[in-house]
Write a protein that holds these residues in place. Structure first.
Motif, PDB file in Angstrom:
ATOM      1  N   ARG A  53       4.497  89.336  72.995  1.00  0.00           N
ATOM      2  CA  ARG A  53       5.312  88.457  72.639  1.00  0.00           C
ATOM      3  C   ARG A  53       6.434  88.855  71.551  1.00  0.00           C
ATOM      4  O   ARG A  53       7.062  88.137  70.886  1.00  0.00           O
ATOM      5  CB  ARG A  53       4.531  87.099  72.185  1.00  0.00           C
ATOM      6  CG  ARG A  53       4.152  86.482  73.488  1.00  0.00           C
ATOM      7  CD  ARG A  53       5.052  85.890  74.456  1.00  0.00           C
ATOM      8  NE  ARG A  53       4.652  85.390  75.545  1.00  0.00           N
ATOM      9  CZ  ARG A  53       4.557  86.092  76.668  1.00  0.00           C
ATOM     10  NH1 ARG A  53       4.712  87.265  76.686  1.00  0.00           N
ATOM     11  NH2 ARG A  53       4.010  85.539  77.682  1.00  0.00           N
ATOM     12  N   LYS A  59       4.345  82.501  69.355  1.00  0.00           N
ATOM     13  CA  LYS A  59       4.146  82.524  70.600  1.00  0.00           C
ATOM     14  C   LYS A  59       2.836  83.424  71.174  1.00  0.00           C
ATOM     15  O   LYS A  59       2.191  82.991  71.843  1.00  0.00           O
ATOM     16  CB  LYS A  59       5.333  83.236  71.261  1.00  0.00           C
ATOM     17  CG  LYS A  59       6.544  82.403  71.449  1.00  0.00           C
ATOM     18  CD  LYS A  59       7.913  83.053  71.883  1.00  0.00           C
ATOM     19  CE  LYS A  59       9.062  82.226  71.956  1.00  0.00           C
ATOM     20  NZ  LYS A  59      10.346  82.795  72.205  1.00  0.00           N
ATOM     21  N   SER A 291       8.422  80.606  78.621  1.00  0.00           N
ATOM     22  CA  SER A 291       8.074  81.882  77.814  1.00  0.00           C
ATOM     23  C   SER A 291       9.254  82.671  77.535  1.00  0.00           C
ATOM     24  O   SER A 291      10.196  82.842  78.081  1.00  0.00           O
ATOM     25  CB  SER A 291       7.202  82.441  78.840  1.00  0.00           C
ATOM     26  OG  SER A 291       7.115  83.863  78.498  1.00  0.00           O
TER      27      SER A 291
END
Length: 341
Positions: A53, A59, A291
């Motif tokens: 990430r 995240k 995402s």
């Protein structure tokens, strides 16, 4: 198809001290349960989630918590040879008994040797193979090589649903485990399938995939640089004439099962899952957040349903090489996703 610049497209360069601070920050986000899960919450493990990430702690922490919950429910470390033995009969996935020149474990995959139709069984066998490969990693390595052989592969081997589920498990729960993927002798028709698969893959993943052809000297140089040719199987241009032996492999796996210690103490799973469910980071925006590497979790169920339809179309009408030549490899509208930048 829309394009959007994302944070994950630019690799961050951090000093070791800065990396360590971020690791501690994620560990703090995990809370007291980190002490109950020393393997998955180790510094090395958390660093893999952070790299996946691009060192975004929020995240990475969310991703790690979701993996902990998945491991508690799925219990991948508890899968044993007897649970998946029928899936292994054709040698469609197996761990080689040698390493590459970097000392990385090698998973050989032969999608053309698929022998079952149950998606759950196929994913369970994949997870078993991943856990086994990780168990057998050299102490100085945390990544592996996937050597994908296209013998017997054709359009009937295609299942976008299985491919998407495979990518989902590998990318969400085994981040930064892939060092390199070799696509060995893919047929021309595979290009159209690859076009459909790319939107399911994170940029870091598909950039690690290399196309290699036995009749291309430059491709063979890649193999010679990566592998010890006396150990590499002849199917990949090596000098090792021994192929897959199911009985011998079964024995190896049973021995490995004896060595497999519990990756997580499943006895504490109810309390751990309860703590995870109470976590603000896990509870907020769980299904709506997009995402940083592309894809939207809120679309999973609808996409899975659409994948069944697309698979049926593919199985009913083989992909035409003319479509590849003409560039007619676009996904149906219901399957289109924003391509990672």
């Amino acid at each position: 198809m829309s394009f959007k610049k994302r944070e994950g497209t630019i690799e961050k360069a951090l000093t070791p001290e800065e990396q360590l601070l971020k690791i501690y920050e994620v560990r703090h986000m995990i809370g007291p349960i980190a002490d109950k899960l020393p393997a998955i919450c180790s510094e090395e493990s958390i660093a893999r989630y952070l790299r996946a990430r691009n060192w975004n702690t929020k995240k990475a922490g969310k991703m790690l918590k979701e993996t902990i919950k998945w491991r508690m429910e799925y219990k991948p470390e508890k899968i044993r040879w007897e649970n998946i033995a029928p899936e292994a009969e054709t040698g469609k996935i197996y761990r080689a008994n040698y390493f590459d020149k970097c000392g990385r474990a090698i998973l050989i995959m032969r999608p053309g040797f698929q022998n079952t139709n149950a998606v759950n069984g196929q994913i369970m066998y994949l997870v078993y193979c991943m856990e086994n490969a990780i168990l057998n990693l050299n102490s100085d390595q945390e990544q592996m090589v996937w050597l994908i052989d296209f013998q017997r592969w054709n359009s009937s081997s295609i299942s976008l649903k299985v491919t998407r589920e495979t990518a989902k498990v590998l990318q969400n729960h085994y981040p930064e485990r892939l060092g390199l993927g070799i696509l060995y002798n893919p047929p021309k028709i595979f290009e159209s399938f690859w076009t459909m698969v790319k939107p399911f893959l994170e940029p870091k993943t598909y950039k690690k995939m290399k196309f290699v052809y036995s009749d291309n000297p430059q491709s063979q140089k890649i193999m010679e640089d990566l592998f010890h040719m006396d150990k590499l199987e002849s199917a990949f241009g090596g000098k090792n004439s021994c192929g897959f032996d199911y009985q011998a492999y079964a024995q190896r796996m049973r021995e490995d099962d004896k060595k497999m210690s519990s990756f997580i103490d499943s006895g504490c799973s109810p309390s751990v899952i309860s703590e995870l469910q109470q976590s603000d980071a896990l509870a907020s925006g769980h299904c709506s957040e997009v995402s940083d590497e592309g894809g939207c979790s809120s679309c999973d169920e609808a996409a899975s349903s659409n994948l069944d339809v697309v698979d049926e179309k593919i199985q009913g009408k083989p992909l035409d090489s003319k479509d590849v030549a003409n560039g007619n490899t676009t996904l149906p509208k219901e399957m289109q996703m924003s391509e990672p930048a």
